[in-house]
Motif scaffolding. Structure first.
Motif, PDB file in Angstrom:
ATOM      1  N   VAL A  98       0.832  -1.202   0.000  1.00  0.00           N
ATOM      2  CA  VAL A  98       0.000   0.000   0.000  1.00  0.00           C
ATOM      3  C   VAL A  98       0.868   1.254   0.000  1.00  0.00           C
ATOM      4  CG1 VAL A  98      -1.591   1.382   1.402  1.00  0.00           C
ATOM      5  CG2 VAL A  98      -2.040  -1.043   1.017  1.00  0.00           C
ATOM      6  N   VAL A  99       1.970   1.223   0.717  1.00  0.00           N
ATOM      7  CA  VAL A  99       2.815   2.409   0.878  1.00  0.00           C
ATOM      8  C   VAL A  99       3.327   2.919  -0.464  1.00  0.00           C
ATOM      9  CG1 VAL A  99       5.043   3.222   1.745  1.00  0.00           C
ATOM     10  CG2 VAL A  99       3.503   1.953   3.251  1.00  0.00           C
ATOM     11  N   LYS A 100       3.721   2.019  -1.349  1.00  0.00           N
ATOM     12  CA  LYS A 100       4.308   2.453  -2.621  1.00  0.00           C
ATOM     13  C   LYS A 100       3.333   3.328  -3.401  1.00  0.00           C
ATOM     14  CE  LYS A 100       6.207   0.730  -6.980  1.00  0.00           C
ATOM     15  NZ  LYS A 100       6.425  -0.465  -7.829  1.00  0.00           N
ATOM     16  N   GLY A 101       2.172   2.808  -3.712  1.00  0.00           N
ATOM     17  CA  GLY A 101       1.210   3.569  -4.504  1.00  0.00           C
ATOM     18  C   GLY A 101       0.729   4.817  -3.790  1.00  0.00           C
ATOM     19  N   TRP A 102       0.488   4.688  -2.490  1.00  0.00           N
ATOM     20  CA  TRP A 102       0.022   5.823  -1.690  1.00  0.00           C
ATOM     21  C   TRP A 102       1.034   6.959  -1.694  1.00  0.00           C
ATOM     22  CZ3 TRP A 102       2.484   7.419   2.872  1.00  0.00           C
ATOM     23  CH2 TRP A 102       1.792   8.378   3.633  1.00  0.00           C
ATOM     24  N   SER A 103       2.302   6.633  -1.511  1.00  0.00           N
ATOM     25  CA  SER A 103       3.335   7.673  -1.422  1.00  0.00           C
ATOM     26  C   SER A 103       3.602   8.314  -2.773  1.00  0.00           C
ATOM     27  CB  SER A 103       4.628   7.093  -0.844  1.00  0.00           C
ATOM     28  OG  SER A 103       5.160   6.086  -1.680  1.00  0.00           O
ATOM     29  N   VAL A 104       3.584   7.530  -3.841  1.00  0.00           N
ATOM     30  CA  VAL A 104       3.837   8.099  -5.167  1.00  0.00           C
ATOM     31  C   VAL A 104       2.646   8.953  -5.607  1.00  0.00           C
ATOM     32  CG1 VAL A 104       4.306   7.547  -7.599  1.00  0.00           C
ATOM     33  CG2 VAL A 104       5.432   6.254  -5.770  1.00  0.00           C
ATOM     34  N   GLN A 105       1.434   8.543  -5.227  1.00  0.00           N
ATOM     35  CA  GLN A 105       0.276   9.386  -5.515  1.00  0.00           C
ATOM     36  C   GLN A 105       0.387  10.716  -4.770  1.00  0.00           C
ATOM     37  OE1 GLN A 105      -2.199   9.025  -7.700  1.00  0.00           O
ATOM     38  NE2 GLN A 105      -2.996  11.020  -7.076  1.00  0.00           N
ATOM     39  N   ARG A 106       0.838  10.671  -3.538  1.00  0.00           N
ATOM     40  CA  ARG A 106       1.034  11.912  -2.777  1.00  0.00           C
ATOM     41  C   ARG A 106       2.089  12.792  -3.467  1.00  0.00           C
ATOM     42  NH1 ARG A 106       0.964  13.066   2.893  1.00  0.00           N
ATOM     43  NH2 ARG A 106      -0.682  11.485   3.110  1.00  0.00           N
ATOM     44  N   ALA A 107       3.131  12.154  -3.989  1.00  0.00           N
ATOM     45  CA  ALA A 107       4.164  12.900  -4.713  1.00  0.00           C
ATOM     46  C   ALA A 107       3.575  13.571  -5.957  1.00  0.00           C
ATOM     47  CB  ALA A 107       5.310  11.974  -5.098  1.00  0.00           C
ATOM     48  N   ALA A 108       2.704  12.854  -6.664  1.00  0.00           N
ATOM     49  CA  ALA A 108       2.050  13.433  -7.840  1.00  0.00           C
ATOM     50  C   ALA A 108       1.204  14.637  -7.447  1.00  0.00           C
ATOM     51  CB  ALA A 108       1.198  12.375  -8.530  1.00  0.00           C
ATOM     52  N   GLU A 109       0.563  14.555  -6.301  1.00  0.00           N
ATOM     53  CA  GLU A 109      -0.250  15.677  -5.824  1.00  0.00           C
ATOM     54  C   GLU A 109       0.613  16.879  -5.446  1.00  0.00           C
ATOM     55  OE1 GLU A 109      -2.460  13.723  -2.776  1.00  0.00           O
ATOM     56  OE2 GLU A 109      -3.647  12.562  -4.202  1.00  0.00           O
ATOM     57  N   LEU A 110       1.836  16.630  -4.976  1.00  0.00           N
ATOM     58  CA  LEU A 110       2.763  17.730  -4.717  1.00  0.00           C
ATOM     59  C   LEU A 110       3.102  18.464  -6.008  1.00  0.00           C
ATOM     60  CD1 LEU A 110       5.299  16.059  -2.224  1.00  0.00           C
ATOM     61  CD2 LEU A 110       3.591  17.806  -1.675  1.00  0.00           C
ATOM     62  N   LEU A 111       3.288  17.707  -7.082  1.00  0.00           N
ATOM     63  CA  LEU A 111       3.582  18.329  -8.375  1.00  0.00           C
ATOM     64  C   LEU A 111       2.407  19.167  -8.861  1.00  0.00           C
ATOM     65  CD1 LEU A 111       5.301  15.316 -10.152  1.00  0.00           C
ATOM     66  CD2 LEU A 111       6.391  17.501  -9.592  1.00  0.00           C
ATOM     67  N   THR A 112       1.209  18.617  -8.743  1.00  0.00           N
ATOM     68  CA  THR A 112       0.017  19.353  -9.171  1.00  0.00           C
ATOM     69  C   THR A 112      -0.131  20.644  -8.377  1.00  0.00           C
ATOM     70  OG1 THR A 112      -1.091  17.297  -9.817  1.00  0.00           O
ATOM     71  CG2 THR A 112      -2.481  19.219  -9.447  1.00  0.00           C
ATOM     72  N   ALA A 113       0.109  20.558  -7.075  1.00  0.00           N
ATOM     73  CA  ALA A 113      -0.008  21.738  -6.229  1.00  0.00           C
ATOM     74  C   ALA A 113       1.031  22.799  -6.604  1.00  0.00           C
ATOM     75  CB  ALA A 113       0.145  21.353  -4.765  1.00  0.00           C
ATOM     76  N   ALA A 114       2.157  22.360  -7.162  1.00  0.00           N
ATOM     77  CA  ALA A 114       3.209  23.295  -7.571  1.00  0.00           C
ATOM     78  C   ALA A 114       2.964  23.865  -8.962  1.00  0.00           C
ATOM     79  CB  ALA A 114       4.566  22.600  -7.530  1.00  0.00           C
ATOM     80  N   GLY A 115       1.849  23.474  -9.584  1.00  0.00           N
ATOM     81  CA  GLY A 115       1.502  24.019 -10.893  1.00  0.00           C
ATOM     82  C   GLY A 115       1.791  23.121 -12.071  1.00  0.00           C
ATOM     83  N   ALA A 116       2.298  21.920 -11.844  1.00  0.00           N
ATOM     84  CA  ALA A 116       2.580  21.005 -12.955  1.00  0.00           C
ATOM     85  C   ALA A 116       1.274  20.493 -13.554  1.00  0.00           C
ATOM     86  CB  ALA A 116       3.431  19.836 -12.474  1.00  0.00           C
TER      87      ALA A 116
END
Length: 240
Positions: A98-116
Motif C-alpha cells: 500500500v505504501v508504494k502507490g500511496w506515497s507516489v500518488q502523494r508525490a504526484a499531488e505535490l507536483l500538481t499543487a506546484a503548478g505542474a
C-alpha cells in the motif's frame, strides 16, 4: 525536467513538461519519497513501521500518515476476505504493497499543487501521470523483451503486480501460501493509491481477483492467468 533516483528499492523517474514548474517542486517530490522510505520501511529497524511491529509504539502514538496507510490495508484485507493481508503469520508487519502507490500518488499531488499540468512519475513500473496522452507499455509476464499491450492515459495511474521480478512474493493471506493463479495483474485507476493496492490485492486472490478488480469503481483490468489466458475489461484504454 527529468530526474531519476533510486528510492524504496527501485528506480523512480520523473518527467515534467511544464517549463514554469520550479526545480524545488521536483526536489520536494524526491525528498518526500526518501522520507517515506525512512518512516515506513519494514527493513529499517528505526522506522515507524518497525517500531510499531515491535510494540514500541501504540495506536495512539502513530502518525496520521501511518494511520491512513493502516486503514487502507485493513480496507483491502476486508474487501478481499483476507487474501490481502499485511500481517501474515510468522512475518512482521509489511505495508509496502500500500505504501508504494500511496506515497507516489502523494508525490504526484505535490507536483500538481506546484503548478505542474503535464508530468509522468514512474516508480518501478507503476505510473502516475497527468496532462497526457501518455503511452504506457505492459510487460509480457514471461518475456522481458516483449509487451502484452500498450495503454494510453491522460490523467490517472497504472500499476502491475506480477511474478516476473520477485518470484512468488505475494501471499494469499487465506492460505498462507504464495498466490500462483495469475502471472500478472494490471490496473488502470484514477489514483496510484488505488491502482497499486487493487493490483496487489487482486493478485493475492488468484483468478477470482480478476472479477473482483473489475467490479471496483473506476478500475480497468488487464490480467494474464497461470494458463496464459488474457482478460481485459471493455473500458481498458488500449493505445490505438
Amino acid at each position: 525536467m527529468r530526474r531519476v533516483e533510486h528510492v524504496m528499492g527501485f528506480p523512480v523517474s520523473l518527467r515534467v513538461d511544464d517549463a514554469d514548474v520550479p526545480e524545488a517542486a521536483v526536489d520536494a517530490v524526491f525528498a518526500w519519497l526518501h522520507e517515506v522510505d525512512a518512516r515506513f520501511s519494514p527493513f529499517r529497524p528505526d522506522s515507524e513501521v518497525s517500531r510499531l511491529d515491535r510494540g514500541e509504539q501504540s495506536g495512539d502514538d502513530l502518525s496520521a500518515d501511518l494511520r491512513e496507510v493502516l486503514d487502507l490495508c485493513e480496507h483491502y484485507r476486508t474487501a478481499t476476505g483476507g487474501a490481502f493481508d499485511v500481517r501474515l503469520p510468522g512475518r512482521g508487519l509489511d505495508p509496502c504493497a500500500v505504501v508504494k502507490g500511496w506515497s507516489v500518488q502523494r508525490a504526484a499531488e505535490l507536483l500538481t499543487a506546484a503548478g505542474a499540468e503535464r508530468f509522468c512519475l514512474n516508480a518501478g513500473g507503476d505510473v502516475a501521470a497527468a496532462g497526457g496522452p501518455w503511452r504506457i507499455g505492459v510487460r509480457h509476464p514471461e518475456r522481458a523483451d516483449r509487451l502484452c499491450t500498450v495503454l494510453e492515459i491522460t490523467d490517472g495511474a497504472v500499476a502491475t503486480s506480477a511474478r516476473y521480478e520477485r518470484g512468488d512474493h505475494i501471499v494469499d493471506g487465506r492460505t498462507g501460501r504464495p498466490a500462483t493463479g495469475l502471472l500478472s495483474m494490471t490496473i488502470v485507476a484514477p489514483t496510484l493509491t488505488e491502482a497499486d493496492s487493487v493490483a496487489t490485492a487482486a493478485f493475492a486472490m488468484g483468478t477470482e481477483g480478476i472479477e473482483w478488480a473489475a467490479s471496483r469503481e473506476g478500475c480497468e483490468v488487464f490480467a494474464v492467468d497461470a494458463e496464459r489466458q488474457v482478460f481485459r475489461t471493455p473500458g481498458l484504454p488500449v493505445a490505438a
